[in-house]
Design an enzyme around this catalytic site. Structure first.
Site, PDB file in Angstrom:
ATOM      1  N   ARG A 107       7.569 -19.209 -11.393  1.00  0.00           N
ATOM      2  CA  ARG A 107       6.158 -19.301 -10.967  1.00  0.00           C
ATOM      3  C   ARG A 107       5.349 -18.528 -11.986  1.00  0.00           C
ATOM      4  NH1 ARG A 107       3.383 -18.384  -5.136  1.00  0.00           N
ATOM      5  NH2 ARG A 107       4.184 -20.499  -5.018  1.00  0.00           N
ATOM      6  N   HIS A 134       2.136 -27.890  -8.528  1.00  0.00           N
ATOM      7  CA  HIS A 134       2.999 -27.231  -7.537  1.00  0.00           C
ATOM      8  C   HIS A 134       3.891 -28.312  -6.904  1.00  0.00           C
ATOM      9  CE1 HIS A 134       4.526 -24.279  -4.945  1.00  0.00           C
ATOM     10  NE2 HIS A 134       3.484 -23.991  -4.199  1.00  0.00           N
ATOM     11  N   GLN A 137       5.954 -27.937  -3.506  1.00  0.00           N
ATOM     12  CA  GLN A 137       5.096 -27.986  -2.318  1.00  0.00           C
ATOM     13  C   GLN A 137       4.741 -29.436  -1.996  1.00  0.00           C
ATOM     14  OE1 GLN A 137       3.774 -25.229  -0.293  1.00  0.00           O
ATOM     15  NE2 GLN A 137       3.488 -27.030   0.980  1.00  0.00           N
ATOM     16  N   ASP A 229      -6.662 -26.460   0.616  1.00  0.00           N
ATOM     17  CA  ASP A 229      -6.017 -25.310  -0.035  1.00  0.00           C
ATOM     18  C   ASP A 229      -7.122 -24.306  -0.347  1.00  0.00           C
ATOM     19  OD1 ASP A 229      -4.264 -23.637  -1.431  1.00  0.00           O
ATOM     20  OD2 ASP A 229      -4.244 -24.868  -3.258  1.00  0.00           O
ATOM     21  N   CYS A 269      -0.975 -25.755   2.355  1.00  0.00           N
ATOM     22  CA  CYS A 269       0.245 -25.199   1.740  1.00  0.00           C
ATOM     23  C   CYS A 269       0.440 -23.731   2.107  1.00  0.00           C
ATOM     24  CB  CYS A 269       0.196 -25.371   0.229  1.00  0.00           C
ATOM     25  SG  CYS A 269      -1.263 -24.632  -0.536  1.00  0.00           S
ATOM     26  N   ARG A 297       9.710 -26.259   3.185  1.00  0.00           N
ATOM     27  CA  ARG A 297       9.961 -25.765   1.823  1.00  0.00           C
ATOM     28  C   ARG A 297      11.459 -25.490   1.650  1.00  0.00           C
ATOM     29  NH1 ARG A 297       5.856 -23.400  -1.208  1.00  0.00           N
ATOM     30  NH2 ARG A 297       7.399 -23.445  -2.873  1.00  0.00           N
TER      31      ARG A 297
HETATM   32  N1  NVA Z   1      -3.707 -23.254  -5.239  1.00  0.00           N
HETATM   33  C1  NVA Z   1      -3.013 -22.092  -4.741  1.00  0.00           C
HETATM   34  C2  NVA Z   1      -1.703 -22.486  -4.128  1.00  0.00           C
HETATM   35  C3  NVA Z   1      -0.930 -21.341  -3.545  1.00  0.00           C
HETATM   36  C4  NVA Z   1       0.395 -21.760  -2.960  1.00  0.00           C
HETATM   37  C5  NVA Z   1      -2.803 -21.103  -5.874  1.00  0.00           C
HETATM   38  O1  NVA Z   1      -2.449 -21.523  -6.980  1.00  0.00           O
HETATM   39  O2  NVA Z   1      -3.010 -19.899  -5.662  1.00  0.00           O
HETATM   40  N1   CP Z   2       2.715 -22.393  -0.509  1.00  0.00           N
HETATM   41  C1   CP Z   2       3.253 -21.469  -1.322  1.00  0.00           C
HETATM   42  O1   CP Z   2       3.685 -21.751  -2.444  1.00  0.00           O
HETATM   43  O2   CP Z   2       3.294 -20.221  -0.786  1.00  0.00           O
HETATM   44  P1   CP Z   2       3.654 -18.860  -1.526  1.00  0.00           P
HETATM   45  O3   CP Z   2       2.520 -18.585  -2.511  1.00  0.00           O
HETATM   46  O4   CP Z   2       3.726 -17.840  -0.433  1.00  0.00           O
HETATM   47  O5   CP Z   2       4.954 -19.013  -2.254  1.00  0.00           O
END
Ligand code: NVA
Ligand code: CP
Length: 309
Positions: A107, A134, A137, A229, A269, A297
């Protein structure tokens, strides 16, 4: 042997509809097994390295627990504590870690970093979120829709809010599986044209439609699935206040939900910011399936790991 063995999972665009369906089918099988208390040790003795340059609850825990349930082991690697945080090149990290672990989940911010990691690693790389995409997800979301609606083909998913990594991955994944997708985002915050074009090409094969609009009320009409989101993603904290103003008309609230199909389900998500992109009553309401979604997930990523590693 599955045709997925040894491959990276950076974006759903690298996979055919049949391959994505294979992942979803296997995830359902693994979920059913787990409900019966059965854990096939499909990754016995295998190790997953998990590199995090951003915060996480779901991704970290579901990958780690999933690996344990499959008989393997997962290592949490805080990006800031790795030598790459002090300037060691990604290409070196990739080749070194490949000699220790059987797969790497990462990540991070820049999608190009994940592509570079994948180019130099000898083991499968799984994208656990970048600023751009992502995909784990989005696969989870497809599984959740399938469970609640019994089908994917022909359904309409409307995403309301920021044209971000989630919007991108949903466009790509849903279009591949034959869903109609509408995105409602303010001017300047719409999904990237390349992504919309790729989704439109896939929709053309299915006779479905991809629509991007600034009008949230028009967008949710007839939607079977509503999705939102956060308005400020990880890394955009400095823009949070300004984004609150821009996105206010795009809040998923009871009034907007009332415009969708009566039996529409609500997905997010998570993490959710109640009172911002979604109201408390909608998130906690009877149409919301966000916690079933979060559970999935685990099952989807177990399927991805077991098929790739
Ligand atoms: N769009 C959000 C998704 C988090 C799971 C982010 O990138 O922070
Ligand atoms: N939805 C998701 O990816 O959650 P986290 O940021 O908690 O991993």
């Amino acid at each position: 042997m599955s045709g997925l063995r040894g491959r990276d999972f950076l974006t759903v665009t690298d996979f055919t509809q049949e391959e994505l369906q294979e992942i979803l089918d296997f995830a359902q099988e693994l979920k059913a097994d787990r409900k019966r208390g059965k854990h096939a040790p499909l990754l016995q003795g295998k190790t997953l390295g998990m590199i995090f340059h951003k915060a996480s609850t779901r991704t970290r825990v579901s990958f780690e627990v999933g690996m344990v349930q499959l008989g393997g082991y997962a290592l949490f690697l805080n990006g800031a504590d790795l030598q790459s945080g002090r300037g060691e090149p990604i290409k070196d990290t990739a080749r070194v870690l490949s000699r220790y672990v059987d797969g790497i989940m990462i990540r991070t911010f820049d999608h190009a970093d994940v592509e570079e990691l994948a180019a130099y690693a000898d083991v499968p790389i799984i994208n656990g979120l970048t600023d751009f995409l992502h995909p784990c997800q989005a696969m989870t979301d497809l599984m959740t829709i399938l469970e609640h609606k019994g089908t994917l083909a022909g359904l309409k998913l409307t995403y309301v809010g920021d044209g971000n990594n989630m919007a991108h991955s949903l466009l790509l994944a849903c279009s591949k599986l034959g869903m109609n997708v509408t995105i409602a985002s303010p001017q300047g915050y719409q999904p990237l044209p390349d992504i919309v074009q790729a989704a439109t090409m896939d929709a053309g094969k299915h006779g479905t439609t991809i629509e991007v609009t600034t009008d949230p009320v028009h967008a949710v009409k007839g939607a079977d699935v509503l999705y939102t989101d956060v308005w400020a993603s990880m890394g955009q904290e400095a823009e949070h206040q300004q984004r609150l103003q821009v996105f206010q008309p795009y809040q998923l609230n009871a009034a907007l939900l009332a415009q969708a199909a009566k039996d529409a389900i609500v997905l997010h998500c998570l993490p959710a910011h109640r009172g911002e992109e979604i109201t408390e009553d909608v998130l906690e309401g009877t149409q919301s399936v966000v916690f079933a979604q979060a559970e999935n997930r685990l099952h989807v990523q177990k399927a991805i790991m077991a098929l790739l590693l």
